[in-house]
Design a protein around this motif. Sequence first.
Motif, short mmCIF file in Angstrom:
data_model
loop_
_atom_site.label_atom_id
_atom_site.label_comp_id
_atom_site.label_asym_id
_atom_site.label_seq_id
_atom_site.Cartn_x
_atom_site.Cartn_y
_atom_site.Cartn_z
N LYS A 1 2.72 -4.11 16.10
CA LYS A 1 3.07 -4.84 15.85
C LYS A 1 2.24 -6.61 16.86
CE LYS A 1 7.36 -6.82 17.06
NZ LYS A 1 8.85 -6.19 16.60
N HIS A 2 1.84 -6.93 15.76
CA HIS A 2 0.71 -8.71 16.27
C HIS A 2 2.07 -9.12 15.96
CE1 HIS A 2 -3.01 -6.88 14.02
NE2 HIS A 2 -2.13 -5.80 14.78
N LYS A 3 1.48 -10.57 16.20
CA LYS A 3 2.53 -11.79 17.09
C LYS A 3 3.03 -12.58 15.86
CE LYS A 3 -0.17 -12.99 21.21
NZ LYS A 3 -1.09 -13.70 21.53
N THR A 4 2.61 -11.88 14.32
CA THR A 4 3.10 -12.07 13.06
C THR A 4 4.16 -12.09 13.31
OG1 THR A 4 1.57 -11.15 12.07
CG2 THR A 4 0.36 -13.03 12.47
N GLY A 5 4.41 -10.89 13.84
CA GLY A 5 5.28 -9.62 13.00
C GLY A 5 5.43 -9.13 12.11
N GLU A 6 3.60 -8.73 11.68
CA GLU A 6 3.55 -7.71 11.38
C GLU A 6 3.33 -5.91 11.81
OE1 GLU A 6 1.50 -9.73 7.41
OE2 GLU A 6 1.15 -10.37 8.70
N TRP A 7 3.29 -4.88 10.96
CA TRP A 7 2.82 -3.83 11.85
C TRP A 7 1.70 -3.16 11.25
CZ3 TRP A 7 5.44 -1.49 16.00
CH2 TRP A 7 7.21 -2.16 15.71
N PHE A 8 0.48 -2.92 12.14
CA PHE A 8 -0.35 -2.07 11.69
C PHE A 8 -0.41 -0.84 12.39
CE2 PHE A 8 -0.78 -6.58 10.54
CZ PHE A 8 -1.78 -6.75 9.73
N TYR A 9 -1.43 -0.02 11.36
CA TYR A 9 -1.63 1.32 11.43
C TYR A 9 -2.44 0.99 12.66
CZ TYR A 9 0.64 3.87 8.12
OH TYR A 9 2.10 4.66 8.12
N LEU A 10 -2.80 2.19 13.74
CA LEU A 10 -4.23 2.11 14.79
C LEU A 10 -5.14 2.86 14.43
CD1 LEU A 10 -2.13 0.30 18.35
CD2 LEU A 10 -3.50 -0.50 16.66
N ASN A 11 -4.68 4.09 13.43
CA ASN A 11 -6.08 5.63 13.15
C ASN A 11 -5.91 5.03 12.39
OD1 ASN A 11 -2.56 5.39 13.01
ND2 ASN A 11 -3.19 7.59 12.47
N CYS A 12 -6.18 3.91 11.70
CA CYS A 12 -6.91 3.50 10.25
C CYS A 12 -8.18 3.49 10.22
CB CYS A 12 -5.90 2.52 9.40
SG CYS A 12 -6.68 2.51 7.67
N GLU A 13 -9.07 3.11 9.64
CA GLU A 13 -10.59 3.51 9.77
C GLU A 13 -10.52 1.58 8.64
OE1 GLU A 13 -13.68 5.96 7.49
OE2 GLU A 13 -12.51 7.26 7.85
N ASP A 14 -9.87 1.44 8.44
CA ASP A 14 -9.68 -0.05 8.02
C ASP A 14 -8.60 -0.99 7.84
OD1 ASP A 14 -10.91 -2.34 6.25
OD2 ASP A 14 -9.96 -1.79 4.71
N PRO A 15 -8.34 -1.58 8.58
CA PRO A 15 -7.08 -2.29 8.93
C PRO A 15 -6.12 -2.02 7.50
CG PRO A 15 -8.59 -3.72 9.65
CD PRO A 15 -9.13 -2.80 8.74
N MET A 16 -4.44 -1.37 8.10
CA MET A 16 -3.28 -1.11 6.76
C MET A 16 -2.22 -1.53 7.56
SD MET A 16 -3.09 2.16 4.41
CE MET A 16 -2.69 3.65 5.91
N GLY A 17 -2.30 -2.44 6.87
CA GLY A 17 -0.54 -2.71 7.58
C GLY A 17 0.74 -2.14 7.17
N VAL A 18 2.23 -2.16 7.22
CA VAL A 18 2.71 -1.60 7.45
C VAL A 18 4.07 -2.37 6.86
CG1 VAL A 18 4.70 0.62 8.51
CG2 VAL A 18 2.71 0.65 9.07
N SER A 19 4.88 -1.76 6.00
CA SER A 19 5.62 -3.09 5.30
C SER A 19 7.11 -2.54 6.31
CB SER A 19 6.33 -2.54 4.08
OG SER A 19 6.49 -1.82 4.27
N ASP A 20 7.66 -1.57 7.29
CA ASP A 20 8.96 -1.42 8.10
C ASP A 20 8.13 -0.14 8.73
OD1 ASP A 20 11.84 0.13 7.52
OD2 ASP A 20 11.72 -2.12 8.39
N PRO A 21 8.64 0.18 9.51
CA PRO A 21 8.23 1.25 10.58
C PRO A 21 8.71 3.00 10.03
CG PRO A 21 8.18 -0.60 11.45
CD PRO A 21 8.58 -1.22 10.91
N SER A 22 9.88 2.50 9.75
CA SER A 22 10.76 3.42 8.49
C SER A 22 9.95 4.53 7.83
CB SER A 22 11.78 2.97 8.61
OG SER A 22 11.82 2.40 7.53
N THR A 23 9.10 3.95 6.70
CA THR A 23 8.78 3.96 6.46
C THR A 23 7.17 5.14 5.98
OG1 THR A 23 6.52 2.26 5.89
CG2 THR A 23 8.47 1.67 4.55
#
Length: 291
Positions: free
Chosen positions: A23-45
């Motif tokens: 989770k970034h400071k903005t409150g958004e979640w991102f994958y750390l194992n992706c070649e291109d930054p990709m967000g996650v709308s909600d961890p449960s997804t």
Amino acid sequence: MANKFPWEQFDKITFEKGICIEKHKTGEWFYLNCEDPMGVSDPSTVLTSLGVRPVLAEGLSQNIRVSFVLPAVRGKLLEIYRSELGLPAPLKYLMGSMLYHCSALARLYAETCARFVEQQTIKNIGDDSPSWKKEKRVVTRLEEPLYAFETLMTKIMIGYESIRYPIWKKYNTGKVTPANFVDTVKRCKFPPAIGERIQLSTENYYLPAKKLKDCIQHNVDIGASSWCLFEKKFLLLWLFTARLPDNPEEKAANDFKFDQGFDALTVAWEYVSEFFALTDILLGEGNLSSA
């Protein structure tokens, strides 16, 4: 548990297969194992889209970094059971050691996967259209996951041998505790439901743990065996697996089969969860169950 899990209290979640979101400071979640930054709308997804379960949750509590191992099936965070049960000191230590090594293995998976993704990203510099097709990469000379897994299997076995003392005290009046876990179980007088449960745990976890430990220690050609696998599963997202054989009792490397897809992190985590479940059933209130 996933639907009710308080994701907002944590800033980093590690799932099976080395998948990790932060989770970034903005409150958004991102994958750390992706070649291109990709967000996650909600961890449960992550659970629904990739079919993996959360293993480790990390965050800050009163400015102190904390981490918790989640149960593989249902129940509370495993650290809570260890703190709530009135355990003998050696058993409490062993369970703490299991949690430490399980957390370390989950982090190792995430770090291994992230390093591989970083290498792929560097290779793709200047490529305006990186490949989105699914692919697999088998690697050799990746030893650390097997070291960590074998350590956990050893801890699991020691745990079963240690739990025989409070089991004997509670379910048998004899003065001398039998020399091993299996003999202790045979000579104890359990209520029928508990007797069946401990038998299942013995057959499905204790005995397989010994086979897996012996397999890794004695029959794996460390550094040459291609048991580790990276897989591009979804878009530019990579997953990591340290494969385990379906037939660990075999001696020759050519006889090992990998058809059932057993993974070191998943197996180790499930075995730790089972040991906590059994401990709670035998010595506590039995609220945690991996049945």
